[in-house]
Each structure stands twice: as C-alpha cells, then as structure tokens.
Enzyme design. Sequence first.
Site, PDB file in Angstrom:
ATOM      1  N   ASP A 145     112.950 -28.715   4.914  1.00  0.00           N
ATOM      2  CA  ASP A 145     111.497 -28.698   4.825  1.00  0.00           C
ATOM      3  C   ASP A 145     110.913 -27.884   5.978  1.00  0.00           C
ATOM      4  OD1 ASP A 145     109.060 -29.240   3.680  1.00  0.00           O
ATOM      5  OD2 ASP A 145     108.816 -31.171   4.668  1.00  0.00           O
ATOM      6  N   TYR A 181     107.479 -25.754   7.788  1.00  0.00           N
ATOM      7  CA  TYR A 181     106.202 -26.201   8.355  1.00  0.00           C
ATOM      8  C   TYR A 181     105.291 -24.971   8.425  1.00  0.00           C
ATOM      9  CZ  TYR A 181     103.344 -29.116  11.567  1.00  0.00           C
ATOM     10  OH  TYR A 181     102.360 -29.870  12.156  1.00  0.00           O
ATOM     11  N   HIS A 230      97.537 -26.437   8.045  1.00  0.00           N
ATOM     12  CA  HIS A 230      98.065 -27.792   8.230  1.00  0.00           C
ATOM     13  C   HIS A 230      98.572 -27.969   9.658  1.00  0.00           C
ATOM     14  CE1 HIS A 230     100.251 -31.540   7.440  1.00  0.00           C
ATOM     15  NE2 HIS A 230     101.322 -30.984   7.960  1.00  0.00           N
ATOM     16  N   ARG A 265      97.027 -32.704  19.909  1.00  0.00           N
ATOM     17  CA  ARG A 265      96.925 -31.818  21.084  1.00  0.00           C
ATOM     18  C   ARG A 265      95.726 -30.909  20.896  1.00  0.00           C
ATOM     19  NH1 ARG A 265     101.998 -31.679  19.132  1.00  0.00           N
ATOM     20  NH2 ARG A 265     101.435 -29.819  17.974  1.00  0.00           N
ATOM     21  N   GLU A 274     102.150 -34.943   0.741  1.00  0.00           N
ATOM     22  CA  GLU A 274     102.070 -33.593   1.299  1.00  0.00           C
ATOM     23  C   GLU A 274     102.198 -32.593   0.157  1.00  0.00           C
ATOM     24  OE1 GLU A 274     104.866 -33.033   4.529  1.00  0.00           O
ATOM     25  OE2 GLU A 274     103.499 -34.008   5.956  1.00  0.00           O
ATOM     26  N   GLU A 317     103.139 -29.305  -1.227  1.00  0.00           N
ATOM     27  CA  GLU A 317     104.044 -28.231  -0.807  1.00  0.00           C
ATOM     28  C   GLU A 317     104.538 -27.444  -2.017  1.00  0.00           C
ATOM     29  OE1 GLU A 317     107.050 -29.041   2.081  1.00  0.00           O
ATOM     30  OE2 GLU A 317     106.021 -30.817   2.882  1.00  0.00           O
ATOM     31  N   ASP A 341     106.058 -34.142  -0.536  1.00  0.00           N
ATOM     32  CA  ASP A 341     106.860 -34.713   0.554  1.00  0.00           C
ATOM     33  C   ASP A 341     106.162 -35.988   1.029  1.00  0.00           C
ATOM     34  OD1 ASP A 341     108.506 -35.135   2.732  1.00  0.00           O
ATOM     35  OD2 ASP A 341     107.570 -33.594   3.971  1.00  0.00           O
ATOM     36  N   ARG A 388     103.150 -42.254   7.748  1.00  0.00           N
ATOM     37  CA  ARG A 388     102.717 -41.717   9.045  1.00  0.00           C
ATOM     38  C   ARG A 388     102.965 -42.667  10.210  1.00  0.00           C
ATOM     39  NH1 ARG A 388     102.902 -36.596   7.630  1.00  0.00           N
ATOM     40  NH2 ARG A 388     101.440 -36.088   5.947  1.00  0.00           N
ATOM     41  N   GLN A 448     106.629 -42.551  10.959  1.00  0.00           N
ATOM     42  CA  GLN A 448     106.894 -41.224  11.538  1.00  0.00           C
ATOM     43  C   GLN A 448     106.497 -41.177  13.018  1.00  0.00           C
ATOM     44  OE1 GLN A 448     104.889 -38.120   9.326  1.00  0.00           O
ATOM     45  NE2 GLN A 448     105.753 -36.458  10.530  1.00  0.00           N
ATOM     46  N   TYR A 484     109.883 -40.283  15.317  1.00  0.00           N
ATOM     47  CA  TYR A 484     110.201 -38.850  15.175  1.00  0.00           C
ATOM     48  C   TYR A 484     110.629 -38.157  16.457  1.00  0.00           C
ATOM     49  CZ  TYR A 484     105.965 -36.630  17.109  1.00  0.00           C
ATOM     50  OH  TYR A 484     104.991 -36.168  17.931  1.00  0.00           O
ATOM     51  N   LYS A 501     110.204 -39.961   5.839  1.00  0.00           N
ATOM     52  CA  LYS A 501     110.125 -38.972   4.774  1.00  0.00           C
ATOM     53  C   LYS A 501     111.299 -39.026   3.796  1.00  0.00           C
ATOM     54  CE  LYS A 501     107.249 -35.670   7.283  1.00  0.00           C
ATOM     55  NZ  LYS A 501     106.369 -35.065   6.262  1.00  0.00           N
ATOM     56  N   THR A 555     111.113 -37.818  -2.316  1.00  0.00           N
ATOM     57  CA  THR A 555     110.406 -36.546  -2.411  1.00  0.00           C
ATOM     58  C   THR A 555     110.306 -36.236  -3.895  1.00  0.00           C
ATOM     59  OG1 THR A 555     111.378 -35.800  -0.320  1.00  0.00           O
ATOM     60  CG2 THR A 555     110.447 -34.097  -1.750  1.00  0.00           C
ATOM     61  N   THR A 576     103.427 -28.408   4.297  1.00  0.00           N
ATOM     62  CA  THR A 576     102.145 -28.749   3.679  1.00  0.00           C
ATOM     63  C   THR A 576     101.217 -27.540   3.700  1.00  0.00           C
ATOM     64  OG1 THR A 576     102.434 -30.956   4.547  1.00  0.00           O
ATOM     65  CG2 THR A 576     100.245 -30.390   3.733  1.00  0.00           C
ATOM     66  N   GLU A 596      95.115 -35.285   7.197  1.00  0.00           N
ATOM     67  CA  GLU A 596      94.060 -34.330   7.539  1.00  0.00           C
ATOM     68  C   GLU A 596      92.726 -34.731   6.908  1.00  0.00           C
ATOM     69  OE1 GLU A 596      95.929 -30.145   6.996  1.00  0.00           O
ATOM     70  OE2 GLU A 596      97.244 -31.625   6.083  1.00  0.00           O
TER      71      GLU A 596
HETATM   72 MN    MN Z   1     106.628 -31.749   4.653  1.00  0.00          MN
END
Ligand code: MN
Length: 428
Positions: free
Chosen positions: A131, A133, A138, A147, A203, A205, A237, A241, A244, A248, A257, A261, A364, A376
């Site tokens: 997968d 990114y 996204h 951040r 997600e 995708e 996906d 959260r 995760q 993670y 995850k 899927t 995503t 989001e």
């Molecule tokens: Mn994904």
Amino acid sequence: MDTTHDLRLQCWVASANGHDQFPIQNLPFGIFAPEGGRPRGGIAIGDSILDVGGLVANELLDGDAKAAAAAAAGETLNPFLALGGRYRRALRRAVSELLSAAAAPARLRELVHGAKDCTLCMPVEIGDYTDFYAGIHHALAVGKLFRPDAPLLPNYKYLPVAYHGRASSIRVSGMPVRRPHGQIKTPDSPAPVHEPTKRLDFELELGIWVGLGSDLGVPIAIAQAHEHVAGYSLLNDWSARDIQAWEYQPLGPFLAKNFLTSISPWVVTPEALEPFQIPQPPRQAGDPQPLPYLWDESDQAHGSLDLDLEVYLATETMRRNGMDPERISLSNSRHLYWTVAQMLTHHASGGCNLRAGDLFGSGTISAEDGYGSLLELSKGGTEPLQLANGERRTFLLDGDEIILKARAHRAGFASIGFGECRGTVVAG
Ligand code: MN
C-alpha cells in the site's frame, strides 16, 4: 488508440450500448460463477458477462487471443495477467470484434450470462499486497492533523512511500466489515484496553494489478514499467484509527489495517483506460526533481489517469427510509503525486521481484476539497460530517455501508466505469 475505442461501436448485447459502466469500449476482466456453475473468467458487457473460456471451447478465437482466453478461463486471472500486454490486447481486439459483429452465431450468444444471475468472485489470487501513500492531498491533510508546521515528512517528494500489507484478508466487494478488536490507548489513560475500534474508517484508493513479473535482484527500468501493469480496480483500505495511533510506531500499520481490504471485482485494463491517460501534473515550484531512475519523459507525458472517484455512504436509517446513498466525497486519480510507473519502478529498484497477481494500493486519494477518508472529513474526529438527513458521523457506525465508484469520461470517447466496491460495517 485503436478500433476498440471507437465511440460508434454498437454491441449486440443491447444493454451495453450507452451503458454507464461497461460499454463495449471497456471490456474489463473478472471471475464469475453462473448460477450452479463453477467460477470462471468473464468479461463485463452491459448488464451481462461473457464467458471467456467458452470462446475457446467454441473455437471462436485463434492465435494470441485464443492463448489469452485459455489463460483467463480458470478460477483466477493470474495466468492471464502473467501473459502481459501483447496477449491481453489481442483478446481485447478479438472480443471487441465478436461483440460488435452484425450477426453473432448462436454458440456465441449462449456464452453471455445475465450479471444479476451470477456471483462475482475474487478475480486474482493475490501474492503480495503493497500500500502506497501517493495521494498528495491526503498526505498533506493527515500530516497537518499531527504536524501542522511540517505535514509532509522529508522523504515524501523523493520516493513513493509505502508499506507491505497483508494479502490474505483482501476480499471482493460485498464482504461485511466486522468491526475489529485491538489495543486502544487514549492519551489520558496509562495503559491500553482491548476492545472494538471506535474510529473505524474507509480509504478511497485505486488498486493496481501487476501482470508481467520480474526477477529477484533485477530492477525494472521506468520506461518499461507500464508493461508490468495489467489493470486497475477500486480498493477500500478499511482502517481502525485508534488502533493505528497506538501500534504504528515505529514500524507502520499492523492490525489497524489487516482485518479487511475490499476490492471491486473487475480488472479494468490499461487499454480501456488509454483515452483517459493524462500528463502527470507538474510538480510545484521548489519541489525536488525525482532521481533519474524515477524519471521518464514519456511517463510524465502520459502516466497519470483522469478518473473521477466517488465515495457514497448509506446508513441504516437511510436504508430504512428508502433514501439513496449520499455522496460524501468526489476526488480524482490525478491527485497522485507519483505515477504508477514510478511506484512500480521504485518497488523493484532494490531488487524485490514482482509477481503476476501482486496488488498495489495507490494510497488514499483525496482532492483539495474532496476527502478520501473520514479522518480527513471529520478533521481527526473533531468536526462531525453532517449528512443530508440530519445524521452526523465522525467515524463509521455499525450498519453503515460505504460504496466506492470510479468513472472516466472524455469528449469523443465512450465513458467507462469500474463497477462498485461495497462494504457494510457489522458489530465486532
Ligand atoms: Mn491506505
């Protein structure tokens, strides 16, 4: 482009003419089981499915097209994907001619099954799943949640970031989404608890199918990368959260995850998507030039796709009241910062071999104003999404159904679609 893309083609499967997903210009491959029959390779045409193996048994093909159809006749498309573009294109041309012929023989008409009487199966036995990114909006939106000053990590514009996912839990559209249990640790509690996720998300995708494989230790030159892509599907996906957020670091997503899927059942070929190839959007001023092994002028000129991508939500309340699913997101595959050829080239550049039937997720795909996840849409769960019927969502509740759709259109060409990728959340 060739005769298979001709807008004027008429098909004797009447529902295909003007069909918004599967007109004769599309011809995607999948695995279907007619009522009471074994799974086998098929091609979606209008509201129907053409039995590919039957074309061989009835001696309706020859040469490369016959070899390709024989490879696509079994319970998975892997042998067909492995043959590569020459065979795939030969079968596409032959099937386009057969389905547009003025007079179709009875033995050909008998190979067409009504899709509503068939079960759609996993199209491919997936070897490995990776997968990426690559959805820039996204990555920016999610990065900003954590951040605000530096949403993208320093590597993002130098390499297509990815993690190795789990192939065993990938299922075809329609599989229920059982709410997973996992370790969840809220910021104000000293230790985690083990319980069902409260922050279940989707997600949006694009799934990318590997066709021609590569050998261990042998990189793929970017100019040849497109020859290894056998087709595309939609991919959801599903993500937990809260699980995760705790698990993670430092190695990436794990149980958050790998519980499921979902993919759409049809493999839309690169040939069908040729009219919808567009230049890769130019990088912003100040972005680094990719390293030479990731740069190819032809890929930059044709390597992006113009595909409208949509997410629909149907809640239990909406279904009970007979309401249509509500569209909660509209995006486009042009928002991928890296081309598929760049992802594939980078994947193989260290010597990792690719195999027919491997699957990539694009990451995503959000637009600047169309978000491909609830993370989001709800700003990290802080601003609930307001639905038209008055309901609100931060994350998915039991009974919620998510439906992904994709559609390509361009003046002078037949619009094509991907079918649907569906999943309904059930209690864990
Ligand atoms: Mn994904």
